[in-house]
Design a protein around this motif. Sequence first.
Motif, PDB file in Angstrom:
ATOM      1  N   GLY A   1      -4.089   1.339   0.534  1.00 52.98           N
ATOM      2  CA  GLY A   1      -4.506   0.255   1.431  1.00 52.98           C
ATOM      3  C   GLY A   1      -5.698   0.597   2.309  1.00 52.98           C
TER       4      GLY A   1
ATOM      5  N   HIS B   1       0.849  -1.203   0.000  1.00 51.63           N
ATOM      6  CA  HIS B   1       0.000   0.000   0.000  1.00 51.63           C
ATOM      7  C   HIS B   1       0.874   1.240   0.000  1.00 51.63           C
ATOM      8  CE1 HIS B   1       1.034  -0.326   4.253  1.00 51.63           C
ATOM      9  NE2 HIS B   1       0.834   0.961   4.291  1.00 51.63           N
TER      10      HIS B   1
ATOM     11  N   ASP C   1      -2.933  -2.476  -2.887  1.00 50.96           N
ATOM     12  CA  ASP C   1      -3.697  -1.346  -3.420  1.00 50.96           C
ATOM     13  C   ASP C   1      -2.926  -0.053  -3.163  1.00 50.96           C
ATOM     14  OD1 ASP C   1      -5.685   0.305  -4.407  1.00 50.96           O
ATOM     15  OD2 ASP C   1      -6.905   0.188  -2.585  1.00 50.96           O
TER      16      ASP C   1
ATOM     17  N   GLY D   1      -0.382  -4.429   4.226  1.00 50.53           N
ATOM     18  CA  GLY D   1      -1.665  -3.876   3.799  1.00 50.53           C
ATOM     19  C   GLY D   1      -2.176  -4.565   2.548  1.00 50.53           C
TER      20      GLY D   1
END
Lengths: 257, 257, 257, 257
Positions: free
Chosen positions: B74, B40, B69, B66
């Motif tokens: 995250g 993240h 993303d 995380g």
Amino acid sequence: MNSLVDLNADVGESYGAFRIGADEELLKLVTSANIACGWHAGDPLVMTKTVDLALRAGAGIGAHPGFPDLLGFGRRTMQISPAEAKAYVLYQIGALEGFVRSTGQKMQHVKLHGAMYNVVSKDQVLASAVIEAVSEFDRSLILVGFSGSQFLGLAREAGLRVAHEAFADRGYAPDGTLVPRTSPGALIKDAGTAAARALRMMSEGLVQASSGQDIHVQADTICIHGDNPEAVSFARAVRQALESAGVKIRPLREFIA
Amino acid sequence: MNSLVDLNADVGESYGAFRIGADEELLKLVTSANIACGWHAGDPLVMTKTVDLALRAGAGIGAHPGFPDLLGFGRRTMQISPAEAKAYVLYQIGALEGFVRSTGQKMQHVKLHGAMYNVVSKDQVLASAVIEAVSEFDRSLILVGFSGSQFLGLAREAGLRVAHEAFADRGYAPDGTLVPRTSPGALIKDAGTAAARALRMMSEGLVQASSGQDIHVQADTICIHGDNPEAVSFARAVRQALESAGVKIRPLREFIA
Amino acid sequence: MNSLVDLNADVGESYGAFRIGADEELLKLVTSANIACGWHAGDPLVMTKTVDLALRAGAGIGAHPGFPDLLGFGRRTMQISPAEAKAYVLYQIGALEGFVRSTGQKMQHVKLHGAMYNVVSKDQVLASAVIEAVSEFDRSLILVGFSGSQFLGLAREAGLRVAHEAFADRGYAPDGTLVPRTSPGALIKDAGTAAARALRMMSEGLVQASSGQDIHVQADTICIHGDNPEAVSFARAVRQALESAGVKIRPLREFIA
Amino acid sequence: MNSLVDLNADVGESYGAFRIGADEELLKLVTSANIACGWHAGDPLVMTKTVDLALRAGAGIGAHPGFPDLLGFGRRTMQISPAEAKAYVLYQIGALEGFVRSTGQKMQHVKLHGAMYNVVSKDQVLASAVIEAVSEFDRSLILVGFSGSQFLGLAREAGLRVAHEAFADRGYAPDGTLVPRTSPGALIKDAGTAAARALRMMSEGLVQASSGQDIHVQADTICIHGDNPEAVSFARAVRQALESAGVKIRPLREFIA
């Protein structure tokens, strides 16, 4: 006759829904598994499964770090600094260590992937950065590299155990480097020829270059390319040829000092 | 008066040319560092540097896994399976371990990030998967989680050491959960108020919820949000308030049994 | 008997060295191509080649936007805001437009992928955001969505042309939704059954739900799942059954008003 | 005295929670905006907002495609094929087109980013691939490139309008190339000096190279580096110096034929 050799293959190269390779079959034939670490290929679920498959097959487990280039499968040269090279290798070895340690086992080796493998064979500064990463992580790891390369020489000097790698399914140039994938003669397409070349590497320490002349090659481990659709039949042919000639095929950890 | 507490902060959240956080200053004030693991936020060079900064500051080093993303930092819930949760945590703890081990030091704790932190507080199956990952990687790691959560209860049962985390700079709902970031009262905007809340957590084990009523909260560690522009002044205020009252601020490893 | 229908398939889902799908064969059988836009699958070289293949096959070209989740193939729900939904769709339609325009041709339709497809069928606010994206980009694009969904109703109200999509190879629940992939009866595994279901959708506007009862379904276009190893034989069976019954199979642009 | 010039800046380089640049202030001072397209920087929400900011400021909107290397901010050379170069540019121009078209406006120009900008200045085959991408997408787009480069010559031959770009805040080598960022004298650190250099480029068509000698430079557009913390004060100084001398600062579309 060199009586001991390892066979290695790149495995764990699938990514999410994208499937690559015949890992399960290949892992029955090779003795060392180079497991992709999520950068050029591989993902955490694939790594979980591949570590498990490799352990059950008795193969030595190796980290297979590559460039941060999933789109290019780690095969495209990227201009990176020594600090980046070191950090990229530490990150990826560490990531694989997560899965290996969770099984209670030990990692055996590190082999760089694709363009990163090639780059360190030529660039001494990057080579040293990678060697530093491996040394600081675990001095007992075996570093696999191109047979006869300065990279392996430097690793030896740094106190690491090394394994010289030869390629049964790739053409060699007269200077001992591989014929580039974009040139004719890059790939040996016949399993029997590949097996014969592997055998000669062990018996005579020689391979015929594209020019016709014989060149020396030290083979502690022979690579079977896992992304080749014929990988399994090549592995089987090489294995049979070697075993018939009395060569014992064992994981690196059993014979690299 | 609870006489010992840890202060933790998320650090190492920069990514390449993208800089976030005042890590250097913050690490002089907190005693535990949650280091992003490249999913993240964070990258291998940032991890290298942040581990080094944290060690020099004497902070305990923690992995901060995380969701995959980076675009959402995250913070967005993703629907993942227990197998994915376990593998994602093993991958990220392992990756950080690469850098920690290369320094010859030890990791102290694991704290999940953002949406993953929230999800395991509510989902017992995912919670168990994460606990399995941490247990299999290293049973001596301390797991940091939301104070009083079932997640920490399960981790205790699994034999892990746990640290209950409280938030000096976040509002609490009457049920003991945090006021969502999208609601009024989510953030305590005044450093003095945050410091007073931190102190009361230690002296009385209480915090005033958004409804006005007091609720119990156990604080083994108090979070200082590193992505807050005021993070450094908040950390300083909380630290001074606690120290003035005789509370010792120490890394988790020194007092979590 | 409804005398006109479109067959659509997801294509262009390969990514770099990772190959998925039998696009070339499938594109000879379907009339509309949903082309992945590089987020959940697909990459710029794959998009170049797939647009070319689709045009040569005479298939209508559609953008197939998904979540930013290559690892999860866009099949995992992510919590996104309406502003993100709109921007994610504009980005991906635009990216495909680059390749379509470079050939001098026009895009025919937009069909969301995987979890994004499902999410807009249930969430009216996200549905409106997606409709806004498509409307602002090109009001002549046909929006493909789940047959009978509110999403398509809203798109109609917004002045877009819509195509109701039915699934010959998926089970239906009595409420008209699809049986989830994780439940028994999710997939129709026999090409003949799929073909018969497709034919009945056209002749009677009915499909038998998992409960045994018949439910109404409008089929402007029937989906052939491209990641199914049997995709080609399913497409062939559906096509033959429909053509034998006199149903004409045409791209959406030829009959959606 | 050349009486017309454009000022351009890289904007929209934030990514999710990672903020870079003072876009809002910078866009009041420059006349052309190079908007990152999500590969080396930028994301769909940032693109939405940046297109809007640029339009409100009256700046010409340009696509700013780069290498697929967010971690390296597109500044690291990657080895790509002509087919990849073309496809990468089409993808990114198209993606930005999604946002531009949704506002009802038109894109003005394309300027490559970082290492991709440098690579096409030296490699004629990649240059031609990029020119093909732009031509096939929209022949009315202006291609911005390094002043005097063969790249711009090829683009002219291909029938594209081109803008020669000069750098007020970068040192020049005697051969007319930029002093590499890693060498001394790469960056002009004083806003007054940058402004004086910009003015001399317009009045005399000359800039003093690091060797002391004067070299010719054609400046249709002058670059203000947006990731420089001083970007805004540099832009203001350059703008004032030029305007005081009677140079009109206008978007490329108003004067490039």
